[in-house]
Design an enzyme around this catalytic site. Structure first.
Site, mmCIF file in Angstrom:
data_model
loop_
_atom_site.group_PDB
_atom_site.id
_atom_site.type_symbol
_atom_site.label_atom_id
_atom_site.label_comp_id
_atom_site.label_asym_id
_atom_site.label_seq_id
_atom_site.Cartn_x
_atom_site.Cartn_y
_atom_site.Cartn_z
ATOM 1 N N SER A 36 -48.501 46.718 64.166
ATOM 2 C CA SER A 36 -48.744 47.524 65.363
ATOM 3 C C SER A 36 -49.794 46.946 66.301
ATOM 4 O O SER A 36 -49.824 47.296 67.470
ATOM 5 C CB SER A 36 -49.114 48.953 64.966
ATOM 6 O OG SER A 36 -50.130 48.956 63.997
ATOM 7 N N HIS A 63 -42.562 50.550 64.098
ATOM 8 C CA HIS A 63 -42.354 49.958 65.427
ATOM 9 C C HIS A 63 -41.032 49.205 65.558
ATOM 10 O O HIS A 63 -40.670 48.806 66.655
ATOM 11 C CB HIS A 63 -43.521 49.032 65.782
ATOM 12 C CG HIS A 63 -44.754 49.781 66.162
ATOM 13 N ND1 HIS A 63 -44.902 50.357 67.402
ATOM 14 C CD2 HIS A 63 -45.867 50.082 65.462
ATOM 15 C CE1 HIS A 63 -46.080 50.962 67.450
ATOM 16 N NE2 HIS A 63 -46.673 50.825 66.291
ATOM 17 N N LYS A 109 -42.422 57.121 68.064
ATOM 18 C CA LYS A 109 -42.484 55.908 68.883
ATOM 19 C C LYS A 109 -41.181 55.771 69.668
ATOM 20 O O LYS A 109 -40.939 56.574 70.553
ATOM 21 C CB LYS A 109 -42.870 54.733 67.995
ATOM 22 C CG LYS A 109 -44.364 54.862 67.660
ATOM 23 C CD LYS A 109 -44.854 54.185 66.439
ATOM 24 C CE LYS A 109 -46.299 54.641 66.207
ATOM 25 N NZ LYS A 109 -46.808 54.323 64.900
HETATM 26 C C1 LIG Z 1 -47.884 54.854 64.145
HETATM 27 C C2 LIG Z 1 -47.785 54.325 62.764
HETATM 28 C C3 LIG Z 1 -47.934 55.165 61.653
HETATM 29 C C4 LIG Z 1 -48.389 56.601 61.782
HETATM 30 O O1 LIG Z 1 -47.397 57.427 62.229
HETATM 31 P P1 LIG Z 1 -47.790 58.879 62.785
HETATM 32 O O2 LIG Z 1 -46.498 59.604 62.855
HETATM 33 O O3 LIG Z 1 -48.429 58.657 64.113
HETATM 34 O O4 LIG Z 1 -48.747 59.477 61.789
HETATM 35 C C5 LIG Z 1 -47.719 54.632 60.401
HETATM 36 N N1 LIG Z 1 -47.397 53.337 60.241
HETATM 37 C C6 LIG Z 1 -47.289 52.488 61.282
HETATM 38 C C7 LIG Z 1 -46.948 51.065 61.024
HETATM 39 C C8 LIG Z 1 -47.480 52.953 62.579
HETATM 40 O O5 LIG Z 1 -47.381 52.111 63.605
#
Ligand SMILES: *Cc1c(COP(=O)(O)O)cnc(C)c1O
Length: 312
Positions: A103, A131, A163
């Site tokens: 990320s 992602h 996302k």
């Molecule tokens: C955004 C993200 C999370 C967390 O997800 P949320 O739904 O915001 O708690 C977990 N793992 C990765 C790799 C992320 O990019």
């Protein structure tokens, strides 16, 4: 979810995700953080090992710590280092855990080679493709599908719905047994309010867009290429990312903040990422492209960058 919170909207979303991802079962979580805590704490315990990429998401690190398993980390993306750590595990069982798309860097884990290691070592592979889901791979099925891997290779696939999918929450996809185990054992599933049904319905609507609108991924691809070509022709320090996450390394945390605020004045929301979110010396601007952007936006962003970098 176990008491009264599981509704037809959840069932429909779980079924839709399972079909899309070609997995037997899917369990929904209220957030990705909770999904990762669930995976680590319900699949590993005191006598087990968790082998993890050094740049894994914070929730995967916390999950590993909470599980009580022995946590062994390896240098980012380094398959040989992962192999050395796997060789150090004995007794119990081992989870090998990685983000799909990282990320903060936007690069992709070498999942095909890691899956081979897991097969050899008898470890379970866990990929958090928060992602990659909806963006990468055939039809947007993520980087695990892109590498040609299925449920047997990667028995635990995590994704988030906040996302590319445009809703909120997360899922774990895998076998029926895995789903039953999570629902019965994972404290971050059992002792929390279920994802609201409206959020699940929005997730399903998002999934429909992901499935039907191939043009969104094509357009995003064009924007990424346009941005990289423009940045490279100007000699800027980009990281080797093929994803919509395009980090631009800056000299210092102060320079990063200054650039972010100047870009904001020009109408561009580009986030400054500084240590400790990234290692010391790794301060960067994180440009995040989306299919809702237009080519003109990317060109204007490149121009604005050039102006801001020129002013001392
Ligand atoms: C955004 C993200 C999370 C967390 O997800 P949320 O739904 O915001 O708690 C977990 N793992 C990765 C790799 C992320 O990019």
């Amino acid at each position: 979810a176990l008491v009264t919170g599981y509704r037809p909207e959840h069932e429909a979303l779980e079924a839709g995700l399972a079909e899309f991802l070609e997995r037997d079962s899917v369990v929904l979580f209220s957030s990705g953080f909770q999904a990762n805590l669930a995976v680590a704490t319900s699949l590993a315990g005191r006598n087990d090992h968790i082998v993890q990429d050094r740049l894994c998401h914070a929730s995967l690190i916390d999950g590993a710590r909470m599980s009580g398993a022995c946590l062994l980390r390896y240098a980012h993306g380094d398959v040989m280092a992962a192999e050395r750590q796997l060789a150090r595990t004995e007794g119990g069982h081992t989870l090998l855990v990685t983000d799909g798309v990282f990320s903060m860097d936007g690069d992709v884990a070498p999942v095909a080679r890691l899956a081979k290691l897991c097969a050899k070592a008898g470890s379970w592979m866990v990929v958090d493709d928060a992602h990659g889901f909806g963006v990468a791979g055939p039809g947007g099925r993520g980087i695990v599908a892109e590498a040609g891997l299925g449920q047997d290779d990667v028995p635990v696939l995590v994704g988030t719905l906040g996302k590319a999918c445009g809703s909120a929450g997360a899922f774990v996809a895998g076998s029926r047994e895995l789903a039953d185990h999570l629902v019965n054992e994972a404290r971050s599933y059992i002792y929390t309010t279920a994802m609201p049904p409206a959020v699940a319905a929005a997730g399903l609507a998002g999934l429909r867009r992901l499935t039907e609108d191939e043009w969104r991924r094509d357009k995003l691809r064009e924007l990424i290429d346009l941005f990289r070509a423009g940045a490279e022709s100007r000699g800027w320090r980009l990281l080797p990312s093929d994803s919509p996450i395009q980090p631009l390394l800056c000299e210092s945390p102060e320079a990063t903040l200054r650039l972010a605020s100047e870009l904001r004045e020009r109408g561009f929301l580009v986030v400054a990422i500084r240590p400790p979110t990234v290692p010391a010396g790794g301060a960067r601007l994180r440009i995040t492209l989306s299919a809702a952007h237009e080519k003109e936006h990317v060109e204007q962003l490149l121009e604005a960058f050039a102006e801001c970098l020129d002013t001392p």
